[in-house]
Scaffold this active site. Structure first.
Site, PDB file in Angstrom:
ATOM      1  N   PRO A  76      46.265  38.580  48.373  1.00  0.00           N
ATOM      2  CA  PRO A  76      46.052  38.358  49.872  1.00  0.00           C
ATOM      3  C   PRO A  76      46.190  36.785  49.829  1.00  0.00           C
ATOM      4  O   PRO A  76      46.082  36.220  48.848  1.00  0.00           O
ATOM      5  CB  PRO A  76      44.780  38.685  50.002  1.00  0.00           C
ATOM      6  CG  PRO A  76      44.642  39.573  49.217  1.00  0.00           C
ATOM      7  CD  PRO A  76      44.676  39.279  48.126  1.00  0.00           C
ATOM      8  N   CYS A  77      47.437  36.371  50.816  1.00  0.00           N
ATOM      9  CA  CYS A  77      47.895  35.241  50.931  1.00  0.00           C
ATOM     10  C   CYS A  77      47.133  34.687  52.679  1.00  0.00           C
ATOM     11  O   CYS A  77      47.646  33.476  52.865  1.00  0.00           O
ATOM     12  CB  CYS A  77      49.089  35.510  51.100  1.00  0.00           C
ATOM     13  SG  CYS A  77      50.339  36.560  52.562  1.00  0.00           S
ATOM     14  N   GLN A  78      46.924  35.626  52.987  1.00  0.00           N
ATOM     15  CA  GLN A  78      45.811  34.814  55.002  1.00  0.00           C
ATOM     16  C   GLN A  78      45.291  32.948  54.043  1.00  0.00           C
ATOM     17  O   GLN A  78      45.966  32.403  55.299  1.00  0.00           O
ATOM     18  CB  GLN A  78      45.120  35.611  55.518  1.00  0.00           C
ATOM     19  CG  GLN A  78      45.872  36.977  55.774  1.00  0.00           C
ATOM     20  CD  GLN A  78      45.986  38.149  55.331  1.00  0.00           C
ATOM     21  OE1 GLN A  78      45.434  37.953  53.730  1.00  0.00           O
ATOM     22  NE2 GLN A  78      46.166  39.380  55.442  1.00  0.00           N
ATOM     23  N   PHE A  80      46.463  30.722  52.100  1.00  0.00           N
ATOM     24  CA  PHE A  80      47.646  30.010  51.954  1.00  0.00           C
ATOM     25  C   PHE A  80      48.463  30.129  53.174  1.00  0.00           C
ATOM     26  O   PHE A  80      48.999  29.095  53.115  1.00  0.00           O
ATOM     27  CB  PHE A  80      48.595  30.893  50.890  1.00  0.00           C
ATOM     28  CG  PHE A  80      47.385  30.710  49.197  1.00  0.00           C
ATOM     29  CD1 PHE A  80      46.802  29.930  48.858  1.00  0.00           C
ATOM     30  CD2 PHE A  80      47.580  31.922  48.724  1.00  0.00           C
ATOM     31  CE1 PHE A  80      45.871  30.038  47.972  1.00  0.00           C
ATOM     32  CE2 PHE A  80      46.680  32.220  47.712  1.00  0.00           C
ATOM     33  CZ  PHE A  80      46.013  31.641  47.441  1.00  0.00           C
ATOM     34  N   ASN A 117      53.818  35.463  47.066  1.00  0.00           N
ATOM     35  CA  ASN A 117      53.002  34.776  47.648  1.00  0.00           C
ATOM     36  C   ASN A 117      53.948  34.249  48.865  1.00  0.00           C
ATOM     37  O   ASN A 117      54.975  33.645  48.819  1.00  0.00           O
ATOM     38  CB  ASN A 117      51.991  33.925  46.644  1.00  0.00           C
ATOM     39  CG  ASN A 117      50.559  34.445  47.748  1.00  0.00           C
ATOM     40  OD1 ASN A 117      49.741  33.564  48.543  1.00  0.00           O
ATOM     41  ND2 ASN A 117      49.363  35.176  47.271  1.00  0.00           N
TER      42      ASN A 117
END
Length: 349
Positions: A76-78, A80, A117
């Protein structure tokens, strides 16, 4: 022997589509989101889909296939994302889920690894998380290469940068794919053959409005005679009134002040809010396109799920499951399949 793949943090399956187009057969996929997992299963019926938190998977090694294979995925990249300043730090627990990806690699010991990512991982906590990923793969015996790729360079009608880390266990350094698409595919080329829709449209299947004129549209259509997921968020009348003032490429700044009364301070709006796409250029980042209220280039409404899927390079045969909100999230979070295809093809080189 065909290379096999294991997709960790699979989401709706954008990377798995790209892997398939590159000749890789994904045999297992893991994701915690029930709606994304259902979408994945509908479109990949031969793949074992495990819907659970990866932290609950005791031993990934039991899924190890015979022959050459690759482990891939994007945690999950939220945390970053540049739009989430409050969570772009080492205190955010979800920012450490890359450790589960490394655990999967350690237990499976694949021939190749592909980690994906957002570009924000380069800028978060002085790239601490990226350094952990690279160091972790190197300690497991992989030769690592990484870089930032723009999806538009690989045939996706969208300017979207994603970071890829590629590791090879045989001691070779896998080169990142070179740009393949000049000129870029535009929004118009991507969606012009799709049906025009009203605000709040809810159509499951529609015939095409016209023949496919661009090579991209032909690729997305394949042999299909109809496409699905023509769902558009129903905006209130005062929101539609705002849309009418925004030219292609414009945003909230083009809306008269007297129509922005619901904003305490209009000047503090994010530049991406109320962005109307340009028909003769690639799209801006799709992301959370409902929240950002991305506007169709020629109609006063938001994008449909299918239009957004086209701009992500999902083929029209791909069907998204769940309510409109879940479908929008699945499309926006995905890795563009054509970009993933280029990355996976680099493994064979």
């Amino acid at each position: 022997m065909r290379v096999k793949g294991i997709d960790v943090f699979s989401g709706a399956g954008g990377m798995s589509i790209g892997a398939s187009w590159a000749g890789i057969e994904t045999i297992v996929a893991f994701d915690t989101d029930i709606h994304a997992a259902k979408t994945y299963q509908i479109n990949h019926p031969e793949t074992l889909v495990i819907c659970d938190d990866v932290r609950n998977i005791g031993d990934f090694g039991i899924y190890r296939p015979d022959g050459p294979f690759v482990v891939f995925g994007g945690p999950p990249c939220q945390g970053f994302s540049t739009s989430n300043q409050r969570t772009r730090n080492t205190a955010n627990e979800n920012n450490w889920l890359f450790q589960e990806f490394l655990r999967a690699v350690r237990q499976l010991n694949p021939d190749w690894v592909v980690f994906e990512n957002v570009r924000g991982i380069l800028e978060t906590a002085n790239a601490t998380f990226l350094q952990h990923v690279i160091r972790g793969l190197e300690e497991l015996g992989y030769v690592v290469n990484y870089g930032l790729l723009n999806a538009a360079d690989y045939g996706v009608p969208q300017k979207r940068h994603r970071l890829f880390v590629i590791g090879a266990r045989d001691g070779t350094k896998v080169e990142l794919p070179q740009p393949q698409c000049t000129p870029y595919v535009t929004v118009g080329e991507a969606i012009e053959d799709l049906q025009l829709l009203p605000n709040g449209a809810k159509f499951d299947q529609l015939k095409y409005r016209c023949s496919a004129k661009s090579e991209f549209a032909k690729l997305m259509r394949g042999k299909n005679r109809t496409s699905s997921n023509h769902h558009v968020t129903r905006n209130a009348p005062h929101i539609i009134d705002r849309y009418k003032y925004i030219p292609q490429g414009g945003n909230w700044e083009n809306i008269p002040d007297d129509l922005m009364g619901s904003y305490a301070d209009k000047s503090r709006c994010h530049t991406g809010i109320y962005r109307r796409l340009k028909i003769n250029e690639p799209s801006v980042v799709i992301g959370n396109y409902r929240k950002n209220m991305l506007i169709h280039p020629t109609e006063d409404r938001g994008l449909s799920v299918r239009e957004a899927a086209r701009l992500q390079s999902f083929p029209d045969s791909y069907q998204f499951s769940g309510s409109i909100g879940f479908q929008q999230q699945q499309v926006g979070n995905a890795v563009p399949p054509l970009l993933a295809k280029a990355v996976f093809e680099s493994l064979g080189k």
